[in-house]
Design an enzyme around this catalytic site. Structure first.
Site, short mmCIF file in Angstrom:
data_model
loop_
_atom_site.label_atom_id
_atom_site.label_comp_id
_atom_site.label_asym_id
_atom_site.label_seq_id
_atom_site.Cartn_x
_atom_site.Cartn_y
_atom_site.Cartn_z
N SER A 278 -3.93 -2.86 -21.89
CA SER A 278 -4.65 -3.95 -21.41
C SER A 278 -5.12 -4.54 -22.96
O SER A 278 -4.83 -4.18 -24.09
CB SER A 278 -5.86 -3.74 -20.67
OG SER A 278 -6.83 -3.29 -21.48
N VAL A 279 -5.48 -5.82 -22.66
CA VAL A 279 -6.11 -6.87 -23.63
C VAL A 279 -7.33 -5.87 -24.31
O VAL A 279 -7.68 -6.38 -25.55
CB VAL A 279 -6.37 -8.01 -23.08
CG1 VAL A 279 -7.53 -7.91 -22.07
CG2 VAL A 279 -6.77 -9.17 -24.33
N LYS A 280 -8.08 -5.06 -23.53
CA LYS A 280 -9.12 -4.62 -24.24
C LYS A 280 -8.68 -3.34 -25.19
O LYS A 280 -9.85 -3.05 -25.92
CB LYS A 280 -9.90 -3.91 -22.88
CG LYS A 280 -10.38 -4.89 -21.99
CD LYS A 280 -11.57 -5.71 -22.50
CE LYS A 280 -12.51 -6.42 -21.80
NZ LYS A 280 -13.45 -7.20 -22.21
N ASP A 281 -7.57 -3.15 -25.37
CA ASP A 281 -7.31 -2.08 -26.55
C ASP A 281 -7.74 -2.76 -27.75
O ASP A 281 -8.13 -2.03 -28.47
CB ASP A 281 -5.70 -1.89 -26.50
CG ASP A 281 -5.17 -1.38 -25.35
OD1 ASP A 281 -5.90 -0.87 -24.47
OD2 ASP A 281 -4.13 -1.25 -25.17
#
Length: 368
Positions: free
Chosen positions: A48-51
């Site tokens: 995900s983008v949250k990585d």
């Protein structure tokens, strides 16, 4: 910023550098002349983008001496994806992790977190953000009572938007600028519109600043917020469905995180979306573009489609070469047991081909 062809030292070296993909089939179906582009974040190492923010928050905390190997315990309240990114980073670096997460978040997220070695504490979905029973309240209690406990705090940590200002935004700009205009795909050479959902708000805030400050100050940034959340601006937008529950995960909140800029200079416009249109947009991305995205990607796309069909967006939609980027935050991995996905995948109306198959097999059985 293409993916490296060299060996990376760990999974953290495979965070980000995600592709910008043409959504031509959807654009054609909608009658658009512009380039509709999806930033495909589920190809990042943790999915995900949250990585991106997890990696930066951990590395900056180490640099500042806030994380001590063998002692620190990373604690984070999250809807799941930030937790997965943190659990991945901490598995590599050797820190213990505790994730607090509302009950509504998927079983797949909890399973992924536990597989990475994190402890997971579930909290009531209906608890207000400032309640002691909320995922934020429980995380704060654990931080106080567990030796070495530290909340990196995605809601206030400046490294959240900075991760996107320094990586996601520049990747989008580089992909657009480095792709030459052609007869088949004319291009303005600029990012003309960005559409993204908001959870903590760090993603849309950071990407907006990267684009507007260093690339195209006239880029139109459109924020997408689910009905029932209060992030959209002006506040009157949030009156429809105020306080209601929504199924989509990872976007929307009942408070305004510090890292979200609601300044119209950063986020020019906001749209509210409903679960139904989000999940229909997921189906479009899967069936027309072959992209196995999650629900918040559907929210972003449905917002983009609605804006491009609106009076404000119609001129852009009909401009050949205009580049409209939609941020697709994660994949379907985290949601495969969710009723909305199972209904879409397993309970859809039979296609003509399925009916033909059934007819053939029925005939074959009657011949026996």
């Amino acid at each position: 910023m293409s993916r490296s062809s060299q060996i990376v030292d760990s999974a953290l070296g495979a965070v980000g550098n995600t592709p910008l993909v043409r959504l031509d089939r959807i654009a054609k179906t909608e009658g658009f002349q512009c380039n509709l582009l999806g930033k495909l974040e589920y190809t990042s190492a943790g999915g995900s983008v949250k990585d991106r923010i997890a990696k930066r928050m951990v590395e900056e905390a180490e640099r500042e001496g806030k994380l001590v190997p063998g002692y620190s315990v990373v604690i984070e309240p999250t809807s799941g994806n930030t937790g997965i990114g943190l659990a991945m980073a901490c598995a590599i670096k050797g820190y213990s992790v505790i994730i607090t997460m509302p009950n509504k978040m998927s079983l797949e997220k909890e399973a992924a977190l536990r597989a990475l070695g994190a402890e997971v504490v579930r909290t009531p979905t209906e608890a207000a953000w400032d309640s002691p029973e909320s995922h934020i309240g429980v995380a704060k209690r654990l931080e106080q009572e567990i030796p070495g406990g530290i909340i990196l705090d995605q809601y206030r940590n400046i490294n959240n938007p900075l991760a996107h200002e320094y990586t996601t935004g520049p990747e989008i700009v580089e992909a657009v600028v480095s792709t030459p205009s052609s007869d088949e795909h004319p291009s303005s050479g600029k990012v003309d519109v960005l559409v993204a959902g908001a959870g903590t708000g760090g993603t849309i805030t950071g990407i907006s600043r990267a684009i507007k400050r260093k690339h195209n100050k006239d880029c139109i940034v459109v924020g997408v917020d689910p009905k029932g959340s209060i992030l959209a601006y002006p506040d009157t937008l949030n009156e429809d469905g105020a306080g209601g529950q929504y199924v989509v995960e990872g976007i929307g909140y009942d408070f305004i995180p510090d890292v979200l800029s609601r300044d119209p200079a950063d986020v020019n416009e906001w749209l509210k979306t409903a679960d139904e249109e989000a999940f229909e947009a997921v189906r479009l991305l899967m069936r027309h573009e072959g992209l196995l995205v999650g629900g918040s990607s559907g929210s972003a796309l449905s917002g983009a489609l609605r804006w491009l069909h609106s009076d404000k967006g119609r001129a852009i939609a009909q401009t050949k070469g205009a580049n409209v980027v939609v941020l697709l935050p994660d994949g379907i991995r985290n949601y495969m047991s969710k009723p909305w996905f199972l209904k879409m995948a397993l309970e859809a109306e039979p296609s003509p081909l399925a009916q033909r198959i059934a007819g053939i097999l029925k005939t074959s059985k009657s011949d026996v």
